[in-house]
Design an enzyme around this catalytic site. Structure first.
Site, PDB file in Angstrom:
ATOM      1  N   GLY A 101       0.832  -1.197   0.000  1.00 24.59           N
ATOM      2  CA  GLY A 101       0.000   0.000   0.000  1.00 24.59           C
ATOM      3  C   GLY A 101       0.863   1.242   0.000  1.00 24.59           C
ATOM      4  N   CYS A 102       0.252   2.372  -0.339  1.00 25.65           N
ATOM      5  CA  CYS A 102       1.017   3.623  -0.452  1.00 25.65           C
ATOM      6  C   CYS A 102       1.499   4.100   0.913  1.00 25.65           C
ATOM      7  CB  CYS A 102       0.175   4.688  -1.141  1.00 25.65           C
ATOM      8  SG  CYS A 102      -1.503   4.852  -0.496  1.00 25.65           S
TER       9      CYS A 102
END
Lengths: 349, 349, 349, 349
Positions: free
Chosen positions: B145-146
């Site tokens: 995920g970012c």
């Protein structure tokens, strides 16, 4: 004190209207309606401490309102205007449903028949500064569109003096995103709008063209212009409209004559701000106020005149002008509830 | 040249991925799929001159792809990962579906059972700089995920050295709006985001918490931290994540020791940019690149260390890291297609 | 009516102050001074229709003012505070010159000796909600900094209850650009700030640290916290401060106890807006108002409490709180001129 | 490989130029100069990892450069153009100093005499698509202004076909803030520009008017238009220019004829992007590329044609076109170093 009802209170226009009405000295809010959000407090939809409970339109009695504001989508407003009138309220319609006098023109531009054409003749187009007479007696007021307000107020003095006979008016307008409403659509997403500038429906396509040309003719009388070329652009700002308007230079007038014409025409207007020579209108002159700022820019080298005008699309372009029209209709001071003291309130959006 | 397929090409992540793949020296795009927009050219959805036709997933043959990128919503990716593997493709899943190793944890945080739990054991968590060994053999890569990418890269050197044993890590993260995706929702509208800052799901609530804490433990081995307090904020920018991270000062280390630890750990990393003493990481350091910028800020007066890290959420936080993982998996130069040093292509012209 | 003088009226703070004072029901503006712009109307500097002529400070008589607001750079305010007192005015200093009680601390943090140390003992730190007693008699009021206001109001109830004894408070603050003032500098240019987020002076470096820690101790009495870790960030917005504050969970308290503590403490405060459980404070809750919005976010999994607070840096963080302090000092309704409930004025029209 | 020197490398244009040159396949950077920042690395001024040391102009030898780019203020460029030519370099001047052929016209519009009038006759106006012949032999290339580039490329096909004989062209242009340069001035501050739109120097006043009208005549030959009305507006975006251009409908042409004319004229142009019917050019079509996007919008109801064109003011409007001109002059592929693969690089600013 009069009692105000608002139908369709959850969009940007409805919310803006409630914020101004809440601090109007002569108004109390009778009801504010919503569809899917009926039953919720307004604070569930916006970061506000206004204590207003949203109701389903079925649960309110229109006769509780002396003035009924319609912040409904066009099409929907027609039915409710009639109901409001039947209930004895003065109806101020912020949608486009009663701005055009001709049902056929409406049908052509809005791709649907008008269901209450008999009201079109009666409705008063509420460009306040130019319609006070009629507004004082009006039962149904069609509040002008945001773009038309910014353009018409800027050229009205010329039209009224018969100085744009046969002219083609070019209006290059730029609007903040709140004008697109609060319903989620791709084109209104932050990432789509931010760092971008997007012209849309340019030329002779946008629905406001019909409204603008109708009123150009009304204001010009026997000296009607040919018509308008109108180019709206979507700006990466939340609020405000700036229109850069190009007209052929009025023959025989000097720049001073022209400035004098505007100065006299708008001399006593509390909400028209004619900027001094050398100044240029910007969004910052009018955002969060009910003012329209106008600056004049002669281009003698090319026999043209540029007029720049700015308004806040949600205030003078919608909620503010609606209240101004209400003030005229009910005999209040036209500035009531619209002075800067309420500014601190106009925070959200 | 290898052939790449992209499932779910119309969101911001899918579009970003296509833009980078289109200029990758060793990749050709086999297909890009869409649901409602199947049959349209990509240029109908974005202002791009990339000449790519979107197809319905039913109309493509997964076996045409050597590598299959899943840019699908979590939940949907599970089924397609298996299909891609069956078709013999290396699968890189940009969704959250294969990041968590434990199906029960997944079910708890995503409120739905995992339909392909057998894949969780096999999936390699693709935090490239820390997983190269496993990535070289991986069939299924779970792209991080970012937020986790921005936080894990910033604290990994400390964890790896066992210096955060039992510590509570506070990560105050700020993200651009593209992280919320391209589907129209109220919270992503320009007017809602502009001139605002909005914390959301703060504390121990956001789904990335599970992913972050899993990897904190994996990186720390026997010296696991207690866990994380994570506060995401929605920023009025289109791209970029900045995480301001607070950890207790590692006992017995000097500021120089600490800087040396980071310098050595990331010495040969093309995409980790350790800023010199005195500099502070900002979004501008990394937006539109695959870099992660890191700056160290000792607070001796309070026995704390602040680490600031920034990435572009769509590049190092999604599409770029996915390509970096592909490069590792297929034995390409890890920088291929991710730096202008993909000069080869420029020379063709 | 009292007469107000403003020294240094051309910065963002001075202009903001004039806009609020101009509509205050009990105030008339005696004079507003400027250096290089003396002699100009305010409308030459800002897009405003306020009719105020800027004067050189040499040309005004301080004794014409009952209250003198200093919007001068720190350093310069010291001399004028004394002159204002000598002229018999109540002095409200919006600069940092009289916030610190200890001249040595001032000298250390501001790299210059304090030229009027005798005033430091007398100056009342104007965090209104916590200093009303002293403010009623004050001759010299030191208006708090914007960051300290957002942080102190958020933790004061805990400090006051002795619940942060020995604790390290982490404040991750984000501020709009108007906080940097109107003098042109590279770091305030649109292109530098836009689409960026920039931490600066993070840890224990920013000058507000000294002010914050002084007041933390004052509020906590015998149960002083250890101190603060403070990380300011420059946000791409014009106005507003949001502080995300991390403190160790107060032992023995339940989430309900905590909420009750805040509710009681701020029960009758017109400008403190404690948000209901589940809501999170955002800039939009307070921008263009004198409010401070506070939301509480327990993190039981990690024994932490997160407090989010927002203010408008130019209003509650500067001009608004200065007027609030003036209202207390002169016995006006504390809300006078700061809420649309200054309805009186509207009624005049 | 050729060697490039850049004078004045620290402004937005100079920095943009260096970023593109650094990844040009046929160029190596010989030197980059600065005044006050001489001696610093570029990374001290921008968040970049480009490894370039800024030098004082006195310390470089112009003869080390095969091509010399002047990113100096107008006025200053005149002297250095001559020096560059004397040193045997091809000189590409990004300032306004060599765009006007007539020294008197220059003196009138720039309020100063031209100190090297003998160069004006020789300088080639580098609107690449329309000047390739001359550019191939040029010693001195005057790189066009950003506004003129956006306007001239949009109307050139009509002018070239003699279709605007005697016409007045109205260009309503909107530009991002980077066009105002990096030197701190009030009008470029974030708070002044953000949430605002500001027309400036509108009508026949902006210096680019002289340049535009000179080239309108050059392109039109015997069928010269009367001239231009030009209205620039400052947009709250970092980069990009959008020009909305109004011209009288070319008599006797159908909309299809017109579209065909543009399609043929620009058929083989790699950097002119003629959008298909129904599409409208936006900033997002061209920002961070060397493209010019053009869309055509007939307004038959009013006998007008609207042309919308967009460019990135720093790329096609400055650094990109300068490199394109260099490519033509040195016989490189015109696209060399300007293809999207370098896009990832154009991150800062």
């Amino acid at each position: 004190m009069i009692r105000a009802g608002v139908l369709g209170a959850t969009g940007y226009t409805g919310f803006e209207l409630l914020q101004w009405l809440a601090y109007h000295p002569h108004v109390e809010i009778a009801f504010a309606t919503a569809r899917s959000d009926a039953g919720k407090p307004l604070s569930a939809l916006y970061p506000t401490d206004l204590d207003i409970q949203l109701q389903a339109v079925e649960d309110v009695s229109l006769s509780d309102a002396d003035v009924l504001f319609l912040c409904l989508p066009h099409g929907a407003a027609q039915e409710w205007a009639q109901r409001g009138l039947d209930a004895g309220a003065v109806v101020i319609d912020l949608s486009a449903d009663h701005r055009l006098h001709d049902a056929d023109v409406y049908a052509r531009w809005y791709n649907q028949p008008h269901t209450a054409p008999h009201l079109l003749a009666e409705a008063v187009y509420g460009l306040t500064e130019w319609r006070r007479e009629a507004l004082r007696q009006a039962r149904l007021i069609a509040n002008p569109g945001c773009y038309p307000t910014s353009i018409l107020l800027a050229v009205a003095p010329l039209l009224n003096a018969g100085l744009l006979d046969g002219a083609t008016i070019i209006a290059d307008s730029k609007s903040g995103v709140s004008g697109a409403g609060r319903s989620p659509k791709l084109g209104s997403l932050f990432v789509e709008v931010n760092e971008n500038l997007k012209p849309y429906n340019i030329g002779h396509v946008h629905r406001h063209v019909a409204e603008i040309e109708q009123e150009l003719h009304a204001l010009a009388g026997d000296h009607a212009p040919r018509g308008i070329v109108f180019s709206p652009h979507l700006l990466p700002v939340s609020r405000g409209i700036l229109s850069t308007i190009y007209v052929p230079w009025p023959q025989g007038l000097s720049a001073d004559d022209l400035r004098a014409l505007y100065a006299e025409t708008y001399a006593d207007e509390p909400f028209i701000w004619l900027l001094p020579e050398g100044a240029t209108a910007t969004l910052a002159h009018t955002v969060r106020t009910n003012r329209c700022a106008i600056s004049l820019h002669p281009v003698p080298e090319r026999d043209q005149l540029i007029i720049v005008s700015t308004i806040d699309n949600l205030v003078k372009g919608a909620a503010g002008q609606a209240i101004q029209n209400m003030n005229v209709r009910f005999g209040f001071d036209e500035r009531a509830g619209l002075m800067p003291v309420a500014r601190a309130r106009v925070q959200e959006v």
